[in-house]
Design an enzyme around this catalytic site. Sequence first.
Site, PDB file in Angstrom:
ATOM      1  N   GLY A  55       3.706 -15.176  10.218  1.00  0.00           N
ATOM      2  CA  GLY A  55       3.036 -14.752  11.442  1.00  0.00           C
ATOM      3  C   GLY A  55       1.959 -15.710  11.912  1.00  0.00           C
ATOM      4  N   ASN A 110       2.062 -17.727  14.255  1.00  0.00           N
ATOM      5  CA  ASN A 110       2.258 -18.109  15.651  1.00  0.00           C
ATOM      6  C   ASN A 110       1.295 -17.420  16.611  1.00  0.00           C
ATOM      7  OD1 ASN A 110       3.986 -15.821  14.797  1.00  0.00           O
ATOM      8  ND2 ASN A 110       4.411 -15.676  16.989  1.00  0.00           N
ATOM      9  N   TYR A 144       1.906   3.395   8.705  1.00  0.00           N
ATOM     10  CA  TYR A 144       1.172   2.128   8.680  1.00  0.00           C
ATOM     11  C   TYR A 144       0.206   2.069   7.504  1.00  0.00           C
ATOM     12  CZ  TYR A 144      -1.891  -1.693  10.178  1.00  0.00           C
ATOM     13  OH  TYR A 144      -2.633  -2.861  10.225  1.00  0.00           O
TER      14      TYR A 144
END
Length: 311
Positions: free
Chosen positions: A30, A32, A182
Amino acid sequence: MSTANKSSAVSNWTADKLPSLEGKTYIITGGNSGIGFEAARMLANAGGDVVIACRNTEKGSVAQHALQIQAKGKIDLVQMDLSDLSSVRHAAEIIASRYTKIDALINNAGIMQTPELKSVDGYELQFATNHLGHFLWSGLLKPNVEAANGRFVVVASLVHKMGKINFNDLMMRENYASMKAYSQSKLATLMFGLELQRRLSDAGSSSFVAMGHPGYSATNLQSTGPTGWMSVAYRWMNSMFAQSAERGALPTVLAAAGLEVEPNGYYGPTKRMETVGSVGRAQIASHALNPEVARRLWSESEWLTDFKWAF
């Protein structure tokens, strides 16, 4: 609550305390966008070679070029969908062939509070992405990390304190709630790091685990996962209470390359109940330190990923 690194003197840590990272390799999932991008930027600006592993190669290429403009190190890119175990295996093969030594494997990518969705392997999407994908990824690349006496970096979350590992329904098929899923996935992420450190220590490995959390930082997590009124609420809360992604990335960078870090150290913001502010030691909820639960979670994770770790 408890801390995993009581003897650590880390306080008010900033990226200018990094040593030269020339010749070192950092792999970040991740990388990016958001915290991952900022962490990659700091590591590359200190001279490290950084590899971004991300699902969307178009967005990854944009980030790669943006980073390379100012980076002292090299920026590489590999495609990987953490929620797809076959994609994780394929990406790990590519990384292992290109980089025999990994100085830090940074498990950063994640998704948050999505609607009830399944991964291609049939698992609850948040658990699959945030925990199982990184569990497999780390196991496959363990030899490369150990070849560098490197670090496994776990990016956790404050919401682990709300989490519970529901072994009777890990995939929450009976009673799905996006926040509950989550928080379970982020508790699993942190417990994985703690259990990995136990196993590395028992095996006499020179590699170690370092962990951090970003507090409450404004990233695209809040806009790409939650839906409906929660999406609206996060937009308001981000504008009022969140710190920048750059500040949120500091605990990750510290864990990956800081000289001050100790094995099993856990770091994060220190102000406003650890949501923002200067970086120092962070608190781990006492239930996350339960070794029996961690061992069972490890066994379940090996079964779900069809991968047996070697020590």
